[in-house]
Design a protein around this motif. Structure first.
Motif, PDB file in Angstrom:
ATOM      1  N   ARG A 123      17.259 -25.191 -21.149  1.00 15.23           N
ATOM      2  CA  ARG A 123      16.293 -25.204 -20.040  1.00 15.23           C
ATOM      3  C   ARG A 123      14.844 -25.218 -20.692  1.00 15.23           C
ATOM      4  NH1 ARG A 123      19.244 -19.541 -18.158  1.00 15.23           N
ATOM      5  NH2 ARG A 123      17.191 -19.104 -17.404  1.00 15.23           N
ATOM      6  N   GLN A 124      14.762 -25.266 -22.015  1.00 12.66           N
ATOM      7  CA  GLN A 124      13.373 -25.360 -22.438  1.00 12.66           C
ATOM      8  C   GLN A 124      13.356 -27.028 -22.843  1.00 12.66           C
ATOM      9  OE1 GLN A 124      15.113 -22.569 -23.843  1.00 12.66           O
ATOM     10  NE2 GLN A 124      13.776 -21.691 -22.168  1.00 12.66           N
ATOM     11  N   ARG A 125      14.198 -27.838 -22.133  1.00 12.47           N
ATOM     12  CA  ARG A 125      14.001 -29.366 -22.226  1.00 12.47           C
ATOM     13  C   ARG A 125      14.025 -29.817 -23.576  1.00 12.47           C
ATOM     14  NH1 ARG A 125      11.041 -28.299 -17.889  1.00 12.47           N
ATOM     15  NH2 ARG A 125      11.142 -29.884 -15.941  1.00 12.47           N
ATOM     16  N   ARG A 126      14.745 -28.926 -24.576  1.00 10.36           N
ATOM     17  CA  ARG A 126      15.047 -29.463 -25.824  1.00 10.36           C
ATOM     18  C   ARG A 126      16.616 -30.335 -26.016  1.00 10.36           C
ATOM     19  NH1 ARG A 126      13.426 -23.771 -28.256  1.00 10.36           N
ATOM     20  NH2 ARG A 126      15.311 -23.422 -27.097  1.00 10.36           N
ATOM     21  N   LEU A 127      16.242 -31.624 -26.622  1.00 17.28           N
ATOM     22  CA  LEU A 127      17.712 -32.271 -26.648  1.00 17.28           C
ATOM     23  C   LEU A 127      18.996 -31.478 -27.356  1.00 17.28           C
ATOM     24  CD1 LEU A 127      18.712 -35.071 -25.992  1.00 17.28           C
ATOM     25  CD2 LEU A 127      17.750 -35.641 -28.166  1.00 17.28           C
ATOM     26  N   ILE A 128      19.857 -31.580 -26.637  1.00 17.40           N
ATOM     27  CA  ILE A 128      21.234 -30.753 -27.263  1.00 17.40           C
ATOM     28  C   ILE A 128      22.179 -31.938 -27.640  1.00 17.40           C
ATOM     29  CG2 ILE A 128      20.704 -28.490 -26.596  1.00 17.40           C
ATOM     30  CD1 ILE A 128      22.275 -28.765 -24.151  1.00 17.40           C
ATOM     31  N   SER A 129      22.299 -33.057 -26.705  1.00 22.42           N
ATOM     32  CA  SER A 129      23.262 -33.887 -27.178  1.00 22.42           C
ATOM     33  C   SER A 129      22.895 -35.588 -26.366  1.00 22.42           C
ATOM     34  CB  SER A 129      24.679 -33.617 -26.506  1.00 22.42           C
ATOM     35  OG  SER A 129      24.764 -33.845 -24.985  1.00 22.42           O
ATOM     36  N   GLN A 130      23.242 -36.325 -26.986  1.00 26.20           N
ATOM     37  CA  GLN A 130      22.874 -37.849 -26.587  1.00 26.20           C
ATOM     38  C   GLN A 130      24.173 -38.698 -26.993  1.00 26.20           C
ATOM     39  OE1 GLN A 130      19.335 -39.098 -28.544  1.00 26.20           O
ATOM     40  NE2 GLN A 130      19.818 -38.264 -30.550  1.00 26.20           N
ATOM     41  N   GLU A 131      24.299 -39.442 -26.083  1.00 26.12           N
ATOM     42  CA  GLU A 131      25.202 -40.745 -26.344  1.00 26.12           C
ATOM     43  C   GLU A 131      25.063 -41.635 -25.578  1.00 26.12           C
ATOM     44  OE1 GLU A 131      29.312 -38.770 -25.655  1.00 26.12           O
ATOM     45  OE2 GLU A 131      29.094 -39.580 -23.275  1.00 26.12           O
ATOM     46  N   VAL A 132      25.375 -43.040 -26.030  1.00 28.98           N
ATOM     47  CA  VAL A 132      25.317 -44.229 -25.437  1.00 28.98           C
ATOM     48  C   VAL A 132      26.526 -44.843 -25.381  1.00 28.98           C
ATOM     49  CG1 VAL A 132      24.375 -46.450 -25.576  1.00 28.98           C
ATOM     50  CG2 VAL A 132      22.908 -44.403 -26.110  1.00 28.98           C
ATOM     51  N   THR A 133      27.145 -45.372 -24.053  1.00 27.60           N
ATOM     52  CA  THR A 133      28.106 -46.073 -23.892  1.00 27.60           C
ATOM     53  C   THR A 133      27.954 -47.444 -24.038  1.00 27.60           C
ATOM     54  OG1 THR A 133      28.826 -44.383 -22.475  1.00 27.60           O
ATOM     55  CG2 THR A 133      30.117 -46.395 -22.217  1.00 27.60           C
ATOM     56  N   GLY A 134      28.659 -48.203 -24.604  1.00 30.61           N
ATOM     57  CA  GLY A 134      28.186 -49.567 -25.001  1.00 30.61           C
ATOM     58  C   GLY A 134      27.445 -49.838 -26.168  1.00 30.61           C
ATOM     59  N   GLY A 135      27.144 -48.790 -26.867  1.00 35.61           N
ATOM     60  CA  GLY A 135      26.065 -49.003 -28.018  1.00 35.61           C
ATOM     61  C   GLY A 135      26.125 -47.870 -28.939  1.00 35.61           C
ATOM     62  N   GLN A 136      25.149 -47.646 -29.665  1.00 34.84           N
ATOM     63  CA  GLN A 136      24.987 -46.467 -30.341  1.00 34.84           C
ATOM     64  C   GLN A 136      23.663 -46.119 -30.509  1.00 34.84           C
ATOM     65  OE1 GLN A 136      26.122 -48.499 -34.450  1.00 34.84           O
ATOM     66  NE2 GLN A 136      25.473 -46.525 -34.785  1.00 34.84           N
ATOM     67  N   ILE A 137      23.319 -44.698 -30.719  1.00 33.38           N
ATOM     68  CA  ILE A 137      22.010 -44.324 -31.078  1.00 33.38           C
ATOM     69  C   ILE A 137      21.659 -44.501 -32.294  1.00 33.38           C
ATOM     70  CG2 ILE A 137      20.705 -42.035 -31.120  1.00 33.38           C
ATOM     71  CD1 ILE A 137      21.448 -42.108 -28.343  1.00 33.38           C
ATOM     72  N   ILE A 138      20.348 -44.779 -32.593  1.00 31.11           N
ATOM     73  CA  ILE A 138      19.754 -45.137 -33.851  1.00 31.11           C
ATOM     74  C   ILE A 138      18.326 -44.226 -33.835  1.00 31.11           C
ATOM     75  CG2 ILE A 138      20.802 -47.240 -34.209  1.00 31.11           C
ATOM     76  CD1 ILE A 138      18.288 -48.765 -33.404  1.00 31.11           C
ATOM     77  N   THR A 139      17.977 -44.058 -34.989  1.00 30.36           N
ATOM     78  CA  THR A 139      16.738 -43.664 -35.371  1.00 30.36           C
ATOM     79  C   THR A 139      15.435 -44.491 -34.933  1.00 30.36           C
ATOM     80  OG1 THR A 139      16.426 -44.178 -37.626  1.00 30.36           O
ATOM     81  CG2 THR A 139      17.790 -41.983 -36.972  1.00 30.36           C
ATOM     82  N   ALA A 140      14.425 -44.051 -34.736  1.00 25.59           N
ATOM     83  CA  ALA A 140      13.178 -44.766 -34.925  1.00 25.59           C
ATOM     84  C   ALA A 140      12.939 -45.665 -35.993  1.00 25.59           C
ATOM     85  CB  ALA A 140      11.908 -43.838 -34.504  1.00 25.59           C
ATOM     86  N   GLU A 141      13.152 -45.330 -37.125  1.00 28.13           N
ATOM     87  CA  GLU A 141      13.175 -46.062 -38.369  1.00 28.13           C
ATOM     88  C   GLU A 141      14.294 -47.132 -38.318  1.00 28.13           C
ATOM     89  OE1 GLU A 141      13.580 -42.438 -38.662  1.00 28.13           O
ATOM     90  OE2 GLU A 141      11.352 -42.284 -38.859  1.00 28.13           O
ATOM     91  N   GLU A 142      15.300 -46.854 -37.981  1.00 31.50           N
ATOM     92  CA  GLU A 142      16.338 -48.098 -38.006  1.00 31.50           C
ATOM     93  C   GLU A 142      15.800 -49.116 -36.857  1.00 31.50           C
ATOM     94  OE1 GLU A 142      20.503 -46.260 -38.874  1.00 31.50           O
ATOM     95  OE2 GLU A 142      19.673 -45.314 -37.257  1.00 31.50           O
ATOM     96  N   TYR A 143      15.350 -48.503 -35.686  1.00 24.38           N
ATOM     97  CA  TYR A 143      14.775 -49.286 -34.665  1.00 24.38           C
ATOM     98  C   TYR A 143      13.707 -50.384 -35.310  1.00 24.38           C
ATOM     99  CZ  TYR A 143      12.441 -50.894 -30.437  1.00 24.38           C
ATOM    100  OH  TYR A 143      11.811 -51.768 -29.646  1.00 24.38           O
ATOM    101  N   GLU A 144      12.601 -49.764 -35.962  1.00 24.06           N
ATOM    102  CA  GLU A 144      11.494 -50.651 -36.611  1.00 24.06           C
ATOM    103  C   GLU A 144      12.261 -51.598 -37.541  1.00 24.06           C
ATOM    104  OE1 GLU A 144       8.772 -50.862 -35.636  1.00 24.06           O
ATOM    105  OE2 GLU A 144       8.769 -49.684 -34.031  1.00 24.06           O
ATOM    106  N   ALA A 145      13.251 -51.214 -38.253  1.00 26.33           N
ATOM    107  CA  ALA A 145      13.664 -51.935 -39.340  1.00 26.33           C
ATOM    108  C   ALA A 145      14.272 -53.186 -38.735  1.00 26.33           C
ATOM    109  CB  ALA A 145      14.731 -51.285 -40.305  1.00 26.33           C
ATOM    110  N   ALA A 146      15.132 -53.189 -37.605  1.00 32.19           N
ATOM    111  CA  ALA A 146      15.811 -54.029 -37.154  1.00 32.19           C
ATOM    112  C   ALA A 146      14.895 -54.922 -36.150  1.00 32.19           C
ATOM    113  CB  ALA A 146      16.907 -53.538 -36.045  1.00 32.19           C
TER     114      ALA A 146
END
Ligand SMILES: [Zn+2]
Length: 109
Positions: free
Chosen positions: A77-100
């Motif tokens: 309710r405080q808009r804090r992320l509690i779960s995340q998932e991606v169908t067809g791919g995977q969640i990566i970090t900002a660092e992994e994104y930049e590196a890629a």
């Protein structure tokens, strides 16, 4: 400088947002999308029809194989992320994104 710092942490006082990074499960390309925590989220209700939290389903597409990925994120309710998932791919970090991205730039040169 402050602006840059705020963007780095993904939230600002004025318009809090979250940067979501994902990697395509088929071709490995990375994508980034921005989620506005106030405008983009839908309210999720509990059994008693009380607001229990927020959620969003967002479609992502990379620019290599153009396959659609579906991200689903849940927040309390405080808009804090509690779960995340991606169908067809995977969640990566900002660092992994930049590196890629850097890696991809080198390859096209
Ligand atoms: Zn792909």
């Amino acid at each position: 400088m402050m602006q840059w710092l705020r963007q780095l942490f993904g939230r600002t006082e004025e318009a809090p947002f979250l940067l979501l990074h994902a990697r395509c499960g088929r071709c490995g390309a990375v994508v980034q999308t921005r989620i506005n925590l106030y405008n983009d989220l839908s309210v999720e209700y509990d059994d008693r029809e009380e607001p229990a939290g927020y959620w969003i389903r967002k479609e992502l597409m990379d620019d290599r194989c153009f396959r659609l990925m579906t991200a689903e994120l849940r927040f309390d309710r405080q808009r804090r992320l509690i779960s995340q998932e991606v169908t067809g791919g995977q969640i990566i970090t900002a660092e992994e994104y930049e590196a890629a991205r850097q890696q991809a730039r080198k390859q096209t040169r």
